[in-house]
Design a protein around this motif. Structure first.
Motif, PDB file in Angstrom:
ATOM      1  N   LEU A 151      -5.567   5.873   4.070  1.00 47.97           N
ATOM      2  CA  LEU A 151      -6.183   4.767   4.457  1.00 47.97           C
ATOM      3  C   LEU A 151      -4.989   3.564   4.884  1.00 47.97           C
ATOM      4  O   LEU A 151      -5.463   2.572   5.568  1.00 47.97           O
ATOM      5  CB  LEU A 151      -7.114   4.099   3.464  1.00 47.97           C
ATOM      6  CG  LEU A 151      -8.068   5.146   3.286  1.00 47.97           C
ATOM      7  CD1 LEU A 151      -9.203   4.825   2.185  1.00 47.97           C
ATOM      8  CD2 LEU A 151      -9.081   5.529   4.457  1.00 47.97           C
ATOM      9  N   ASP A 152      -3.994   3.280   4.191  1.00 46.26           N
ATOM     10  CA  ASP A 152      -3.152   2.420   4.414  1.00 46.26           C
ATOM     11  C   ASP A 152      -2.509   2.398   5.783  1.00 46.26           C
ATOM     12  O   ASP A 152      -2.232   1.355   6.256  1.00 46.26           O
ATOM     13  CB  ASP A 152      -2.179   2.375   3.184  1.00 46.26           C
ATOM     14  CG  ASP A 152      -2.375   2.241   1.694  1.00 46.26           C
ATOM     15  OD1 ASP A 152      -3.083   0.959   1.485  1.00 46.26           O
ATOM     16  OD2 ASP A 152      -2.344   2.883   0.881  1.00 46.26           O
ATOM     17  N   TYR A 154      -6.526  -6.506   3.005  1.00 43.67           N
ATOM     18  CA  TYR A 154      -6.289  -5.306   3.837  1.00 43.67           C
ATOM     19  C   TYR A 154      -7.549  -4.411   3.882  1.00 43.67           C
ATOM     20  O   TYR A 154      -8.514  -4.577   3.005  1.00 43.67           O
ATOM     21  CB  TYR A 154      -5.334  -4.253   3.197  1.00 43.67           C
ATOM     22  CG  TYR A 154      -3.811  -4.653   2.958  1.00 43.67           C
ATOM     23  CD1 TYR A 154      -2.937  -4.272   3.913  1.00 43.67           C
ATOM     24  CD2 TYR A 154      -3.615  -5.561   1.924  1.00 43.67           C
ATOM     25  CE1 TYR A 154      -1.706  -4.647   3.703  1.00 43.67           C
ATOM     26  CE2 TYR A 154      -2.262  -5.990   1.858  1.00 43.67           C
ATOM     27  CZ  TYR A 154      -1.323  -5.616   2.464  1.00 43.67           C
ATOM     28  OH  TYR A 154      -0.042  -5.974   2.646  1.00 43.67           O
ATOM     29  N   ARG A 195      -5.107  -5.690   9.073  1.00 42.49           N
ATOM     30  CA  ARG A 195      -4.513  -6.679   8.304  1.00 42.49           C
ATOM     31  C   ARG A 195      -4.626  -7.954   8.498  1.00 42.49           C
ATOM     32  O   ARG A 195      -4.822  -8.569   9.796  1.00 42.49           O
ATOM     33  CB  ARG A 195      -3.038  -6.356   7.960  1.00 42.49           C
ATOM     34  CG  ARG A 195      -2.531  -4.887   7.492  1.00 42.49           C
ATOM     35  CD  ARG A 195      -1.197  -4.514   7.729  1.00 42.49           C
ATOM     36  NE  ARG A 195      -0.723  -3.472   6.939  1.00 42.49           N
ATOM     37  CZ  ARG A 195      -1.304  -2.160   7.150  1.00 42.49           C
ATOM     38  NH1 ARG A 195      -1.852  -1.723   8.096  1.00 42.49           N
ATOM     39  NH2 ARG A 195      -0.805  -1.135   6.220  1.00 42.49           N
ATOM     40  N   GLY A 224       0.721  -1.229   0.052  1.00 40.29           N
ATOM     41  CA  GLY A 224      -0.086  -0.092  -0.017  1.00 40.29           C
ATOM     42  C   GLY A 224       0.834   1.248  -0.163  1.00 40.29           C
ATOM     43  O   GLY A 224       2.241   1.218   0.333  1.00 40.29           O
ATOM     44  N   THR A 274     -13.444  -6.834   1.666  1.00 40.00           N
ATOM     45  CA  THR A 274     -12.651  -5.714   1.812  1.00 40.00           C
ATOM     46  C   THR A 274     -13.709  -4.564   2.350  1.00 40.00           C
ATOM     47  O   THR A 274     -13.195  -3.514   2.719  1.00 40.00           O
ATOM     48  CB  THR A 274     -11.463  -5.422   0.679  1.00 40.00           C
ATOM     49  OG1 THR A 274     -12.364  -5.223  -0.458  1.00 40.00           O
ATOM     50  CG2 THR A 274     -10.463  -6.412   0.775  1.00 40.00           C
ATOM     51  N   ALA A 312      -4.824   0.854   7.924  1.00 39.42           N
ATOM     52  CA  ALA A 312      -5.699  -0.526   7.404  1.00 39.42           C
ATOM     53  C   ALA A 312      -5.372  -1.738   8.671  1.00 39.42           C
ATOM     54  O   ALA A 312      -4.502  -1.411   9.406  1.00 39.42           O
ATOM     55  CB  ALA A 312      -5.200  -0.949   6.271  1.00 39.42           C
ATOM     56  N   LYS A 344      -9.338  -1.367   4.478  1.00 43.21           N
ATOM     57  CA  LYS A 344      -9.150   0.111   4.642  1.00 43.21           C
ATOM     58  C   LYS A 344     -10.402   0.946   4.459  1.00 43.21           C
ATOM     59  O   LYS A 344     -11.151   0.702   3.677  1.00 43.21           O
ATOM     60  CB  LYS A 344      -8.151   0.463   3.251  1.00 43.21           C
ATOM     61  CG  LYS A 344      -6.901  -0.271   3.075  1.00 43.21           C
ATOM     62  CD  LYS A 344      -6.494   0.026   1.656  1.00 43.21           C
ATOM     63  CE  LYS A 344      -5.348  -0.856   1.404  1.00 43.21           C
ATOM     64  NZ  LYS A 344      -4.368  -0.480   0.512  1.00 43.21           N
TER      65      LYS A 344
END
Length: 237
Positions: free
Chosen positions: A101-102, A119, A107, A96, A156, A105, A121
């Motif tokens: 957002l990464d 992920y 995981r 990412g 997701t 996130a 997000k």
């Protein structure tokens, strides 16, 4: 207290070099999982009293690590934003970008293959609470962006989102059956942030759009020197 005073440690693990920020047992009790501010996750075998595996998570760190219903699958939140381009030990998987957002996130980590498979997000600030439903593959996350999100780890996209008006990050918990979940947050009486009130709201996971079916409010006088509670739990019964 008298029973606890008679207990002695059978084994002490000193693998982490900084504060341990979460601890979780696998559903079958065969593994213990810890995450730390040193940006590593560690697996242990409680029955054997031995360390099992070290899992570095250097890029974004790790916190709130929990097992899914499989002992080979772990969910965890980030612990900081180191941005893109930081190397040094981490699972394989889709990379990412920096920040946003990464950085916040959640995981899903395959422990056996040591790779991130998914992920999640959506949060725009650090995650403050992460809980797995005892009934199915859904889980809850709450964050400092004031939102609570319901997820299924097979997709997701969030299944639902709640917005809290609180001044502090909300906390969440499922009851033992997974039939309801609680959201706790605090709100202040005025713009100074003094004398916060703490609210606990109960939701039906199948109908969160209907709002809470029960609300509790802490009626005790607020103490400005005491921080609001940040963890909520149901009793096993």
């Amino acid at each position: 207290a008298s029973e606890l005073s008679r207990l002695t440690p059978a084994k002490i693990f000193r693998a982490h070099t900084r504060r341990i920020n979460s601890l979780s047992f696998s559903p079958d009790g065969d593994h213990l999982l810890t995450s730390s501010d040193d940006d590593t996750l560690h697996l242990y075998s409680p029955l054997r009293g031995t360390p099992a595996k070290r899992l570095p998570a250097k890029k974004y760190g790790c916190s709130l690590a929990i097992f899914t219903h499989s002992p080979h699958s772990i969910l965890h939140a980030s612990n900081h934003d180191k941005g893109a381009g930081v190397g040094g030990g981490g699972p394989a998987g889709a990379a990412g970008g920096a920040g946003g957002l990464d950085a916040h996130a959640i995981r899903l980590l395959d422990v056996h293959d040591f790779r991130y498979t998914t992920y999640f997000k959506a949060h725009r600030a650090p995650v403050s609470s992460l809980r797995l439903s005892p009934a199915d593959d859904t889980f809850l996350s709450a964050a400092h962006d004031g939102t609570v999100r319901v997820w299924d780890h097979r997709t997701t996209r969030p299944l639902g989102v709640l917005h809290t008006p609180g001044d502090a990050a909300p906390a969440v918990a499922y009851d033992a059956s997974g039939a309801c979940f609680a959201v706790m947050y605090s709100v202040s009486e005025n713009s100074t942030g003094m004398n916060p009130r703490q609210l606990v709201k109960l939701f039906d996971p199948r109908n969160i759009e209907l709002g809470p079916f029960l609300t509790f409010e802490d009626k005790e006088p607020a103490n400005a020197n005491v921080a609001p509670a940040d963890v909520i739990e149901f009793t096993p019964d």
